[in-house]
Design a protein around this motif. Structure first.
Motif, short mmCIF file in Angstrom:
data_model
loop_
_atom_site.label_atom_id
_atom_site.label_comp_id
_atom_site.label_asym_id
_atom_site.label_seq_id
_atom_site.Cartn_x
_atom_site.Cartn_y
_atom_site.Cartn_z
N PRO A 67 12.96 1.45 -0.31
CA PRO A 67 13.29 2.84 0.03
C PRO A 67 13.00 3.81 -1.11
O PRO A 67 12.56 4.94 -0.87
CB PRO A 67 14.79 2.78 0.35
N GLN A 68 13.22 3.38 -2.34
CA GLN A 68 12.98 4.26 -3.48
C GLN A 68 11.49 4.57 -3.61
O GLN A 68 11.10 5.72 -3.86
CB GLN A 68 13.49 3.61 -4.77
N ASP A 98 10.49 6.96 -0.82
CA ASP A 98 10.87 8.34 -1.13
C ASP A 98 9.90 8.97 -2.14
O ASP A 98 9.51 10.12 -2.00
CB ASP A 98 12.29 8.37 -1.69
#
Length: 549
Positions: free
Chosen positions: A13-14, A17
């Motif tokens: 997810p990082q 993003d």
């Protein structure tokens, strides 16, 4: 995202993003569709001239179609004459794609049963092994974009001589693949070679999987190359779309976002894709396309998703599976072979734009070639000694050489430890084996051992093969690598017809030349020579077990 038979998942997810803003930028600027139109302005004015003659790869799924029937007919003619063994003489982009195509379609990698023998080496033993096959059934594909690749020319000369010595008309067993107008094309015409097939000159070597360079040897080995082109054609519309769902946009943005955040290494592991050797092909594409101006992505091809470097990667690396996401993968790329070729080519070109480099030149590749030529010329003229300086250490059957940084190690293990200590934090170790990748295959274990002992990302390359691949990154990319170069004694050297040097001498000059160029770049190079290859590899593996970080 899945589309057209290919998909990319940003599992972390990082990272997803971080990539989102770059995805938005690529989509907003219409970059994917502009690339599909072969817009040479995408990488800035300095790159425009080069890019203008390097973008035909985006439509190869269409432009290469006429080759299919021609190659089918050529293979049929050869088979009618009992010729069904294909040996490919080629380096870099001329060999990596055919190898993955043939091994994937046959379901077997190097060492198993497979329909092609890839000769991308100057090791006398490996060349001799290829010559020892059934020549009565052999066709040699001579593949060189420039038409002057020294390794390929040396192999061509040798096969021609051995064919003739065995009563075989050499010209009838030679199929040439090269760009229009090269000296190789002229030579093939003058000597009456079986076939000369021109490749698209507006495609660089590492983007040439779907040109004649990838298709000719594969088709002669029995691959349905029409189906391969069909796989790329199915993926092409999705990869040309200005959409956040475009898998190439996602992959290119994620690689660039990771690089710009300090994760300049890309660790590639296969997770059951069935694409045998795909990482080795992607390695050249990524390293040569991005490794320049002190920037770029260093590809690290590992054995599996459980391997050192993947399971224990640090903040300097992004881990990617070719196939389904498993373990701690941050990115997963799945799809057909033809689709994956086009996916990665497109993604790397997009990443180049975001990183700020020209993905189509390779400014540092020539330096090692020139150093090799200089050493061969000096040895031939007698103006310089043909042997290396005395080793700083002899440990059993292993001779050790290095620069002033090495000091005076007492053992092989101490020498390797000193090399590892010279690597900066978040640096890398490159293991470079100028050996026989079949008979000396055990050398491959050194990659995982070094990575496990040091915690540093560690690459492995067979020399001189890697000079046409990661060699560009070593000189032009992030200057944080240290280099373990391995050479071996030659029991039975092999002469090269009408050349003043042998295969063994050429191999030695390539190793020494590359070491000199790396040294000139300020990089530590530990040169390890195995007087006895088998015993030396055991000693080297044992020495690595004593190394720490």
């Amino acid at each position: 995202m899945s589309a057209g038979g290919v998909s990319v998942s940003l599992v972390d997810p990082q990272l997803a993003d971080a990539a989102a803003a770059l995805v938005e930028k690529l989509v907003g600027d219409g970059v994917a569709s502009a690339l599909a139109r072969q817009d040479a302005t995408l990488w800035g004015p300095d790159a425009q001239s080069e890019a203008s003659r390097r973008l035909s790869w985006v439509s190869l799924h269409e432009s290469s179609r006429p080759l299919v029937d021609r190659l089918t007919a050529l293979r049929g003619d050869l088979h009618a004459e009992g010729v069904d063994r294909v040996v490919l003489a080629g380096m870099g982009g001329s060999s990596l794609a055919p190898e993955v195509i043939c091994h994937t379609r046959s379901g077997s990698a190097v060492g198993g049963e497979h329909p092609i023998t890839v000769l991308d080496t100057t090791d006398p033993g490996q060349v001799s092994d290829a010559l020892a096959g059934d020549l009565s059934r052999t066709v040699l594909v001579v593949s060189s974009k420039s038409g002057g690749t020294v390794e390929t020319d040396s192999q061509r000369r040798t096969f021609a001589q051995v064919f003739a010595a065995n009563g075989i008309d050499a010209a009838s067993r030679m199929v040439v693949v090269t760009d229009p107008g090269t000296k190789l094309e002229e030579l093939a015409g003058n000597l009456g070679y079986r076939a000369t097939i021109e490749a698209d000159p507006d495609v660089g070597g590492r983007y040439s999987a779907l040109t004649a360079f990838g298709l000719v040897p594969s088709a002669l080995a029995g691959v349905d190359v029409g189906a391969l082109l069909g796989e790329a054609a199915a993926a092409a519309p999705a990869l040309a779309a200005d959409s956040a769902d475009n898998p190439a946009v996602l992959l290119g943005a994620a690689l660039a976002a990771a690089h710009n955040a300090g994760a300049e290494k890309v660790v590639l592991a296969d997770s059951g894709s069935g694409l045998i050797g795909f990482g080795d092909w992607a390695e050249q594409l990524i390293a040569e396309s991005t490794g320049k101006q002190g920037l770029g992505l260093l590809p690290v091809v590992v054995e599996n998703p459980d391997a050192p470097g993947f399971v224990d990667h640090g903040s300097d690396a992004t881990v990617v599976t070719i196939g389904p996401a498993v373990g701690n993968a941050q990115i997963a790329a799945e799809g057909t072979l033809g689709g994956q070729f086009l996916l990665w080519e497109t993604a790397v070109a997009l990443a180049g734009r975001l990183i700020g480099i020209n993905p189509f030149d390779q400014p540092d590749v020539e330096s090692a070639k020139q150093a090799t030529r200089d050493l061969l010329a000096e040895a031939d003229s007698g103006s310089a000694p043909s042997k290396d300086e005395a080793p700083v250490l002899v440990d059993g059957s292993v001779e050790v050489r290095g620069g002033p940084w090495l000091g005076s190690p007492g053992t092989l293990a101490e020498a390797i430890q000193t090399l590892v200590n010279a690597a900066p934090d978040h640096g890398y170790v490159a293991v470079q084996a100028y050996l026989d990748r079949l008979d000396d295959a055990s050398a491959i274990v050194l990659r995982a051992e070094v990575a496990a002992r040091t915690g540093l990302q560690t690459t492995f390359g067979w020399g001189p093969r890697f000079l046409h691949s990661t060699g560009q990154y070593h000189k032009g990319g992030h200057q944080n690598g240290v280099f373990l170069q391995i050479t071996g004694s030659v029991a039975d050297d092999l002469a090269i017809p009408d050349q003043p040097f042998t295969f063994g001498q050429l191999q030695h000059a390539q190793a020494a030349g590359d070491a000199q160029v790396l040294t000139d770049h300020g990089r530590p190079v530990l040169r390890v020579h195995l007087a006895d290859r088998a015993a030396g590899l055991v000693a080297l593996a044992n020495a690595v077990t004593e190394v720490t970080r």
